[in-house]
Design a protein around this motif. Sequence first.
Motif, PDB file in Angstrom:
ATOM      1  N   CYS A 104       0.832  -1.208   0.000  1.00 15.52           N
ATOM      2  CA  CYS A 104       0.000   0.000   0.000  1.00 15.52           C
ATOM      3  C   CYS A 104       0.867   1.258   0.000  1.00 15.52           C
ATOM      4  CB  CYS A 104      -0.925   0.001   1.213  1.00 15.52           C
ATOM      5  SG  CYS A 104      -2.091  -1.388   1.278  1.00 15.52           S
ATOM      6  N   GLU A 105       1.942   1.234   0.785  1.00 14.28           N
ATOM      7  CA  GLU A 105       2.841   2.385   0.835  1.00 14.28           C
ATOM      8  C   GLU A 105       3.515   2.613  -0.517  1.00 14.28           C
ATOM      9  OE1 GLU A 105       6.930   3.929   3.071  1.00 14.28           O
ATOM     10  OE2 GLU A 105       6.121   1.928   3.502  1.00 14.28           O
ATOM     11  N   GLN A 106       3.965   1.525  -1.143  1.00 10.42           N
ATOM     12  CA  GLN A 106       4.647   1.666  -2.427  1.00 10.42           C
ATOM     13  C   GLN A 106       3.721   2.232  -3.500  1.00 10.42           C
ATOM     14  OE1 GLN A 106       8.020   1.210  -2.706  1.00 10.42           O
ATOM     15  NE2 GLN A 106       7.782   0.946  -0.488  1.00 10.42           N
ATOM     16  N   ILE A 107       2.462   1.844  -3.474  1.00  7.36           N
ATOM     17  CA  ILE A 107       1.490   2.385  -4.427  1.00  7.36           C
ATOM     18  C   ILE A 107       1.341   3.891  -4.226  1.00  7.36           C
ATOM     19  CG2 ILE A 107      -0.962   2.431  -5.019  1.00  7.36           C
ATOM     20  CD1 ILE A 107       0.489   0.050  -6.217  1.00  7.36           C
ATOM     21  N   ALA A 108       1.248   4.328  -2.954  1.00  6.39           N
ATOM     22  CA  ALA A 108       1.098   5.755  -2.664  1.00  6.39           C
ATOM     23  C   ALA A 108       2.346   6.531  -3.064  1.00  6.39           C
ATOM     24  CB  ALA A 108       0.787   5.954  -1.185  1.00  6.39           C
ATOM     25  N   LEU A 109       3.521   6.024  -2.723  1.00 10.62           N
ATOM     26  CA  LEU A 109       4.759   6.708  -3.076  1.00 10.62           C
ATOM     27  C   LEU A 109       4.900   6.840  -4.591  1.00 10.62           C
ATOM     28  CD1 LEU A 109       7.249   5.070  -0.533  1.00 10.62           C
ATOM     29  CD2 LEU A 109       6.338   7.403  -0.467  1.00 10.62           C
ATOM     30  N   HIS A 110       4.553   5.781  -5.297  1.00 12.02           N
ATOM     31  CA  HIS A 110       4.612   5.813  -6.763  1.00 12.02           C
ATOM     32  C   HIS A 110       3.685   6.895  -7.314  1.00 12.02           C
ATOM     33  CE1 HIS A 110       5.168   4.334 -10.836  1.00 12.02           C
ATOM     34  NE2 HIS A 110       3.849   4.308 -10.987  1.00 12.02           N
ATOM     35  N   ALA A 111       2.487   6.991  -6.747  1.00 12.61           N
ATOM     36  CA  ALA A 111       1.525   7.997  -7.189  1.00 12.61           C
ATOM     37  C   ALA A 111       2.013   9.409  -6.895  1.00 12.61           C
ATOM     38  CB  ALA A 111       0.173   7.761  -6.522  1.00 12.61           C
TER      39      ALA A 111
END
Length: 281
Positions: A97-104
């Motif tokens: 979930c964190e990686q998805i947010a950071l990518h966004a």
Amino acid sequence: MTQPRLAEQTAYGRMYARAVGETATVPSITTVLSRAAVDLGGWHGWLAAQAVLEDSRLPGALGSPSRMKTVARDAAGAAERYRDQAAERGDRVHNYCEQIALHAMGQPADPEQARAALRDCGEEAYAARFDEWWALYSPTPLAAEVTVWNHTVGYAGTLDLVAEIAGKVCLIDYKTKGTDRNGRVKALDPKVVTQLVAGLKAEEQLVDAESGTWEPWAYGQADLLLGVAVGPTEVVAQQAVPEVLAAHWHKFCALHRVWTHEATLATAGASLRPVPPPPAP
């Protein structure tokens, strides 16, 4: 980029420092929440009984006291094994979930590696359901895994996500959940509201962990507090009811006082001492 962790496990629970290498001085939000009594005796017993029934050694152990003791001893640790496995799964799901947010947010991230870690453990369904939720709710992430501090009460913590959804600023906490017998994600515990309120009441947010640089908390007036249950069959978001936030904050402050007194007593030495009989007349 994700900040280095400032939290460490101590004899008083998980504690936070102001900078990398400094002494941890305040408890984490979750450590404070752990002061609330929870009776898990029945659940522990049920897991132990299930472990005995599912143990392949059971048929051969019947009639042998020594073998039965081995089965029983291993079953006694079932709750701890379940807890550890759930914590490890939770870490993998939170990382995705964190990686998805950071990518966004255009920050360094590796969602594919995080998803591969879930896939290797047979947990990719969590990622797939989270992707569906992300597309449905279309959050615009403002901060991910942001560490916050409250000086007035004395605590710190790390919030999973701050995001704008449909024009509303939301503080979000993810909870990895299994499914019930109907295939629905299990319900959130109301204490997630207490946890989110503590985050809302923060006074500072971390800028740089190495230098110990902080700035005023930018989201203390967030519009919504959301608990998000992430399961393998669905993801369900629930809003903290505004009318109960004050009561949850008072509860958190009360639990913090309990933690403070427990920490004081832990360093005070023995609380009881023997009393000799009075002198004979």
